[in-house]
Scaffold this motif. Structure first.
Motif: not given
Length: 215
Positions: A40-43, A53-57, A75-78, A81-82
């Motif tokens: 479940e997407n808590e963000s 937050q979703s990207a980090q998850f 989100a794209v940048k995050t 970066a990953a």
């Protein structure tokens, strides 16, 4: 390889949720054996920063790629970066999108296809709600509403054509997003949107034929 898909449900037959940061669920699937976990997407309920937050998850879950409908700049940048590849403009079921990915039928995006906070403006309508606000030529500031074909593979409002060739239901944030694009960037965005609309029309026509045959 692990692929994260924004989903409206908890299994592979669920429709893709067109929102990334504010999707209902993330399905993390191992493409080698198609095993998966649904989260479940808590963000999704955050007032801001949902995309980051979703990207980090999904990065924390070891995802190597993301499949979704719309993805904003933060989100794209995050994700980039990953080291995570991003595939936007997708619809249909989670399983169908993963099969397209495995068959190298998807093209990775080079940037965001919607502005920041897009999912908060009513643009994040679940795929299950169909074409209730998209593709139509209704009243208001452009071609924002109409053709309310409920149920199925809808895109929410993400791909509609709003004022000034923008996105359906345009407002100041979206207009600013369009103005900040170069001519080549806007042309590339419109071509991608046009291609996705054509592909979704093909999906709908194929589904109609199946229903007519009683499948």
């Amino acid at each position: 390889m692990k692929v994260a898909v924004s989903s409206s449900g908890k299994d592979l037959m669920s429709q893709i949720d067109p929102r990334f940061g504010r999707c209902a669920f993330f399905i993390i699937c191992d493409t080698d054996d198609m095993s998966f976990n649904a989260y479940e997407n808590e963000s999704g309920l955050l007032g801001g920063g949902a995309g980051i937050q979703s990207a980090q998850f999904v990065a924390s879950k070891g995802a190597n790629a993301v499949i979704t409908g719309n993805c904003g700049p933060n989100a794209v940048k995050t994700l980039e970066a990953a080291g995570i590849k991003i595939f936007v403009g997708q619809s249909g079921t989670v399983k169908e999108s993963i099969e397209r990915f495995k068959n190298n039928e998807l093209q990775a995006t080079q940037g965001a296809n919607v502005p920041d906070h897009f999912g908060m403006k009513g643009g994040g309508i679940s795929s299950q709600q169909g074409f209730n606000r998209g593709m139509g030529m209704g009243g208001g500031r452009g071609m924002g509403r109409g053709m309310g074909m409920g149920g199925g593979r809808g895109m929410g409002r993400g791909m509609g054509m709003g004022r000034g060739m923008g996105m359906a239901g345009g407002n100041e944030s979206e207009e600013t997003f369009q103005k900040n694009l170069t001519k080549d960037q806007e042309m590339d965005l419109l071509k991608k949107q046009s291609g996705e609309l054509l592909r979704q029309i093909e999906d709908i026509q194929a589904r109609i034929k199946k229903l007519e045959k009683g499948d």
